[in-house]
Motif scaffolding. Structure first.
Motif: not given
Length: 114
Positions: A1-3, A6-10, A33-44
């Protein structure tokens, strides 16, 4: 699940950076906007998901989940919404003044237009 996460964030980060480096304003807005989504997912994901744990203080509960990542994501969502609205208004203003949607400010004429 972590991989997978991490792949989705990448992927979100890579596509966001690629679109941010484009020469037109709409892909730049979409990339931010996609960068903001990546940051939100990373923070979560940073806060780990705890199932069946209380998020608020109760008398009979001994284990709690950390509410800070959720508060950070909520704040990041509000900030990214404001940033997206500002960039859209800025690009519309630039298009109205320069009659071009290039981010470098060049007024490139197409064939047949003068």
């Amino acid at each position: 699940m972590e991989i997978l996460l991490a792949l989705i964030i990448a992927i979100l980060t890579g596509v966001g950076v690629f679109l941010t480096l484009r020469a037109r304003t709409y892909p730049v807005v979409l990339g931010l906007t996609l960068l903001a989504y990546a940051v939100n997912l990373f923070l979560f994901v940073m806060g780990r998901l705890n199932i069946n744990m209380a998020a608020i203080i109760q008398n009979d509960v001994t284990n709690y989940t950390d509410p800070i990542p959720q508060a950070l994501v909520l704040t990041a969502i509000v900030i990214s919404f404001g940033m997206t609205a500002f960039v859209i208004v800025l690009s519309l203003k630039a298009y109205g003044e320069m009659h071009s949607d290039h981010v470098d400010g060049k007024n490139i004429e197409t064939k047949g237009e003068k």
